[in-house]
Structures are given as structure tokens and as C-alpha cells.
Write a protein that holds these residues in place. Structure first.
Motif, mmCIF file in Angstrom:
data_model
loop_
_atom_site.group_PDB
_atom_site.id
_atom_site.type_symbol
_atom_site.label_atom_id
_atom_site.label_comp_id
_atom_site.label_asym_id
_atom_site.label_seq_id
_atom_site.Cartn_x
_atom_site.Cartn_y
_atom_site.Cartn_z
ATOM 1 N N VAL A 127 0.847 -1.193 0.000
ATOM 2 C CA VAL A 127 0.000 0.000 0.000
ATOM 3 C C VAL A 127 0.885 1.245 0.000
ATOM 4 O O VAL A 127 0.656 2.193 -0.759
ATOM 5 C CB VAL A 127 -0.944 0.008 1.233
ATOM 6 N N GLY A 128 1.932 1.212 0.835
ATOM 7 C CA GLY A 128 2.839 2.356 0.921
ATOM 8 C C GLY A 128 3.547 2.656 -0.383
ATOM 9 O O GLY A 128 3.597 3.809 -0.829
ATOM 10 N N TRP A 129 4.074 1.596 -1.034
ATOM 11 C CA TRP A 129 4.798 1.886 -2.275
ATOM 12 C C TRP A 129 3.852 2.222 -3.426
ATOM 13 O O TRP A 129 4.208 2.994 -4.322
ATOM 14 C CB TRP A 129 5.828 0.828 -2.645
ATOM 15 N N ALA A 130 2.647 1.693 -3.399
ATOM 16 C CA ALA A 130 1.684 2.046 -4.453
ATOM 17 C C ALA A 130 1.312 3.527 -4.358
ATOM 18 O O ALA A 130 1.262 4.239 -5.372
ATOM 19 C CB ALA A 130 0.444 1.169 -4.353
ATOM 20 N N ILE A 131 1.094 3.992 -3.137
ATOM 21 C CA ILE A 131 0.784 5.407 -2.936
ATOM 22 C C ILE A 131 2.023 6.251 -3.249
ATOM 23 O O ILE A 131 1.935 7.325 -3.835
ATOM 24 C CB ILE A 131 0.261 5.642 -1.518
ATOM 25 N N GLY A 132 3.190 5.726 -2.873
ATOM 26 C CA GLY A 132 4.434 6.416 -3.180
ATOM 27 C C GLY A 132 4.634 6.626 -4.671
ATOM 28 O O GLY A 132 5.190 7.649 -5.099
ATOM 29 N N LEU A 133 4.205 5.668 -5.471
ATOM 30 C CA LEU A 133 4.306 5.828 -6.929
ATOM 31 C C LEU A 133 3.555 7.072 -7.386
ATOM 32 O O LEU A 133 4.021 7.807 -8.259
ATOM 33 C CB LEU A 133 3.743 4.602 -7.647
ATOM 34 N N SER A 134 2.407 7.304 -6.787
ATOM 35 C CA SER A 134 1.627 8.479 -7.149
ATOM 36 C C SER A 134 2.365 9.766 -6.748
ATOM 37 O O SER A 134 2.462 10.704 -7.539
ATOM 38 C CB SER A 134 0.265 8.424 -6.463
ATOM 39 N N PHE A 135 2.895 9.785 -5.540
ATOM 40 C CA PHE A 135 3.594 10.978 -5.051
ATOM 41 C C PHE A 135 4.936 11.199 -5.746
ATOM 42 O O PHE A 135 5.441 12.316 -5.769
ATOM 43 C CB PHE A 135 3.794 10.906 -3.540
ATOM 44 N N PRO A 175 12.499 13.274 -6.104
ATOM 45 C CA PRO A 175 13.525 12.417 -5.497
ATOM 46 C C PRO A 175 13.124 11.719 -4.195
ATOM 47 O O PRO A 175 13.262 10.495 -4.095
ATOM 48 C CB PRO A 175 14.702 13.372 -5.257
ATOM 49 N N LEU A 176 12.643 12.439 -3.201
ATOM 50 C CA LEU A 176 12.348 11.818 -1.908
ATOM 51 C C LEU A 176 11.226 10.774 -2.013
ATOM 52 O O LEU A 176 11.408 9.635 -1.554
ATOM 53 C CB LEU A 176 12.026 12.872 -0.843
ATOM 54 N N PRO A 177 10.083 11.105 -2.607
ATOM 55 C CA PRO A 177 9.056 10.061 -2.757
ATOM 56 C C PRO A 177 9.536 8.873 -3.589
ATOM 57 O O PRO A 177 9.147 7.729 -3.327
ATOM 58 C CB PRO A 177 7.893 10.774 -3.450
ATOM 59 N N SER A 178 10.385 9.114 -4.565
ATOM 60 C CA SER A 178 10.913 8.027 -5.402
ATOM 61 C C SER A 178 11.774 7.075 -4.583
ATOM 62 O O SER A 178 11.634 5.848 -4.672
ATOM 63 C CB SER A 178 11.732 8.594 -6.567
ATOM 64 N N VAL A 179 12.666 7.635 -3.776
ATOM 65 C CA VAL A 179 13.537 6.814 -2.929
ATOM 66 C C VAL A 179 12.700 6.031 -1.915
ATOM 67 O O VAL A 179 12.913 4.820 -1.712
ATOM 68 C CB VAL A 179 14.608 7.685 -2.226
ATOM 69 N N MET A 180 11.741 6.694 -1.288
ATOM 70 C CA MET A 180 10.886 6.025 -0.301
ATOM 71 C C MET A 180 10.073 4.905 -0.961
ATOM 72 O O MET A 180 9.897 3.833 -0.376
ATOM 73 C CB MET A 180 9.944 7.027 0.377
ATOM 74 N N THR A 181 9.594 5.130 -2.163
ATOM 75 C CA THR A 181 8.831 4.123 -2.894
ATOM 76 C C THR A 181 9.675 2.880 -3.150
ATOM 77 O O THR A 181 9.223 1.749 -2.909
ATOM 78 C CB THR A 181 8.316 4.701 -4.226
ATOM 79 N N VAL A 182 10.896 3.074 -3.605
ATOM 80 C CA VAL A 182 11.775 1.934 -3.901
ATOM 81 C C VAL A 182 12.123 1.178 -2.616
ATOM 82 O O VAL A 182 12.115 -0.063 -2.596
ATOM 83 C CB VAL A 182 13.051 2.396 -4.646
ATOM 84 N N GLY A 185 -6.881 5.706 -0.610
ATOM 85 C CA GLY A 185 -7.225 6.677 -1.652
ATOM 86 C C GLY A 185 -8.561 7.354 -1.388
ATOM 87 O O GLY A 185 -8.693 8.573 -1.553
ATOM 88 N N MET A 186 -9.551 6.578 -0.978
ATOM 89 C CA MET A 186 -10.869 7.148 -0.720
ATOM 90 C C MET A 186 -10.886 8.007 0.543
ATOM 91 O O MET A 186 -11.533 9.052 0.567
ATOM 92 C CB MET A 186 -11.917 6.036 -0.615
ATOM 93 N N ILE A 187 -10.174 7.590 1.583
ATOM 94 C CA ILE A 187 -10.213 8.321 2.850
ATOM 95 C C ILE A 187 -9.336 9.573 2.819
ATOM 96 O O ILE A 187 -9.745 10.634 3.281
ATOM 97 C CB ILE A 187 -9.805 7.401 4.022
ATOM 98 N N PHE A 188 -8.127 9.445 2.270
ATOM 99 C CA PHE A 188 -7.157 10.526 2.401
ATOM 100 C C PHE A 188 -6.792 11.259 1.112
ATOM 101 O O PHE A 188 -6.283 12.374 1.162
ATOM 102 C CB PHE A 188 -5.852 9.982 3.016
ATOM 103 N N LEU A 189 -7.019 10.643 -0.045
ATOM 104 C CA LEU A 189 -6.503 11.227 -1.278
ATOM 105 C C LEU A 189 -7.583 11.700 -2.242
ATOM 106 O O LEU A 189 -7.295 12.025 -3.393
ATOM 107 C CB LEU A 189 -5.578 10.220 -1.981
ATOM 108 N N GLY A 190 -8.812 11.731 -1.802
ATOM 109 C CA GLY A 190 -9.881 12.295 -2.613
ATOM 110 C C GLY A 190 -10.418 11.401 -3.706
ATOM 111 O O GLY A 190 -11.116 11.885 -4.604
#
Length: 117
Positions: A14-22, A29-36, A74-79
Motif C-alpha cells: 500500500v505504501g509503495w503504491a501510494i508512493g508511486l503516485s507521489f 527524489p524523496l518520494p521516489s527513494v521512499m517508494t523503492v 485513496g478514498m479516505i485521504f486522497l480524494g
């Protein structure tokens, strides 16, 4: 223990899927590193779970946890749009993962490191 590994891996998915969006296509750079990082840790736990859970069951549960969790976040926090149909099918997905968990005892692989499994 295998199902705990699987749930941890699915939640990290769930974290990396959301990270892909960010990460905006890996341009931030930061969201990309966290996603990986989340992706690698997620797959580590997923791989550990597959030592004891058959691949079909493990993969279905792993992706179900990830897909359901990502949709809920996505529904609760990301609209993301909320609808009765979405809630129904996400609930169905969650119950399907639980059904796999409770029906998989007979299909458990033997863990070479833990003879009690």
C-alpha cells in the motif's frame, strides 16, 4: 508466522503504491527513494511468506491486501471517489483474502527451518 509476513508485505505494498503516485513518475527524489525502499521491503516479506504458503494463495492475498488497502487510503485521504459499489467490492476483496487465509491450512508448505509448520 508466514501470514504475518504476508500481511506486512501487503501493507507495505500500500505504501509503495501510494508512493508511486507521489513520486510523479519518479521525478520527485524523496518520494521516489521512499517508494523503492518500501517496494524492496514489501517484496522481502512477500518472499519470506512464500516459503510456507503456496504461491497462488500468497500472491492472491498479497495483491488483495495491497489493492484493497490502496483503494481505502485513496478514498479516505486522497480524494478518490467513494461509491457503494466500490465499498462492496473492496469488502468482497477483503473477505476473499480472509477466506484464503482460513482455507489454506491444508495447503501449507513445510518450512524446512520450522518442523512444527
Amino acid at each position: 508466522m508466514a501470514w504475518i509476513y504476508l500481511v506486512i508485505g501487503g501493507l507495505l505494498e500500500v505504501g509503495w503504491a501510494i508512493g508511486l503516485s507521489f513520486s510523479k513518475g519518479f521525478t520527485e527524489p524523496l518520494p521516489s527513494v521512499m517508494t523503492v525502499i518500501l517496494l524492496l521491503i514489501s517484496f522481502y516479506f512477500f518472499a519470506k511468506s512464500m516459503k510456507m504458503i503456496p504461491i497462488g494463495t500468497a500472491y492472491a492475498a498479497f495483491t488483495g491486501i495491497g489493492a484493497g488497502g490502496t483503494s481505502i487510503i485513496g478514498m479516505i485521504f486522497l480524494g478518490d471517489k467513494v461509491s457503494t459499489a466500490k465499498i462492496f467490492f473492496i469488502s468482497l476483496l477483503i473477505f476473499s483474502v480472509l477466506g484464503l487465509k482460513f482455507s489454506s491450512k491444508d495447503g501449507m508448505k513445510k518450512d524446512e527451518n520450522n518442523p512444527e509448520v
